[in-house]
Write a protein that holds these residues in place. Structure first.
Motif: not given
Length: 269
Positions: A68, A115, A184
């Motif tokens: 990420d 994330s 996410a």
């Protein structure tokens, strides 16, 4: 439309994560075979070389499946099996990590996804199930099945370094987590979203789902919301997840269907 492909790109046949950095108009891709992080310009097309490559023994990269990017603090985060590595976003070549979360206190085992939440200075890490047993049937066919400890969601402070204890951890039967494959974060509501595709050997595993938890959850906590696999959703084995806040949608890559599914989810946004 653009098609990024060819020898100069240094892309492999397997790319387990692709991230777009809208702030800097760059695309970041993992190459697990070369143990490398590739960065392309946002408009890259054809047989175009990366503008930067992080690769080499100083990087300590050992399991480059996912990543990420944090454009606010100019950093790249990588889950690296029993550690989390943090690199400068503009790093190029045989670059040593800026920070490394690793050690017995961290709880990191088989880290498979993560994330970053730059708003609250947190990083959420997904763990895969540890271990795999291979059995051979009478007809000679081989079956692999995961064993050992189930996966989990672990949250650290973004700036953590060394053998630190997690800020909080979600694991247990009520969580439904067997293994996490991609994640996410939706920072405005302090949420972490994860794909839970069930046992690796099952084509259509029972209990597969996309789950949404708070970054403050701790313990054996069920998801706040859950999109389950089955005939209603048509989802079978979710692997990838992307958020589209503008349209209040979750976009899910399904590895059994070889399809991309879009769910309208206004409650989350």
């Amino acid at each position: 439309m653009r098609n990024l492909a060819g020898q100069a790109t240094k892309l492999s046949r397997t790319m387990h994560d692709v991230r777009y950095d809208a702030t800097n108009d760059e695309v970041l891709v993992t190459n697990p075979f070369a143990q490398a992080l590739l960065t392309f310009r946002g408009g890259a097309d054809g047989n175009e070389a990366p503008i930067r490559i992080i690769q080499g023994p100083a990087t300590k990269l050992a399991g480059v499946d996912r990543l990420d990017v944090d454009p606010v603090h100019d950093e790249i985060f990588v889950p690296n099996r029993d550690s989390v590595l943090v690199f400068p976003r503009t790093g190029n070549g045989n670059v040593a990590p800026l920070r490394e979360i690793m050690g017995s206190n961290t709880g990191l085992r088989n880290a498979s996804a993560l994330s970053v939440d730059p708003l609250h200075n947190l990083v959420a890490v997904g763990l895969n199930k540890t271990g795999r047993v291979v059995t051979q049937a009478a007809d000679g066919s081989m079956t692999a099945r995961s064993s050992g400890q189930n996966g989990a969601l672990i949250v650290f402070n973004r700036t953590d370094d060394g053998n630190v204890k997690p800020r909080n951890l979600v694991r247990g039967p009520d969580s439904g987590i067997i293994r996490i494959t991609q994640m996410a974060v939706y920072a405005p509501r302090k949420l972490m979203i994860a794909t839970q595709p069930g046992e690796i050997s099952d084509m259509e595993p029972e209990g597969a789902f996309v789950g949404i938890w708070s970054l403050d959850d701790d313990g054996d906590i069920p998801p706040l919301w859950k999109i389950g696999a089955g005939p209603t959703t048509t989802m079978r084995k979710p692997r990838g997840i992307v958020l589209d806040p503008k349209n209040k949608e979750l976009i899910v890559a399904d590895m059994r269907l070889n399809a991309v599914l879009t769910f309208y989810f206004p409650d989350m946004f």
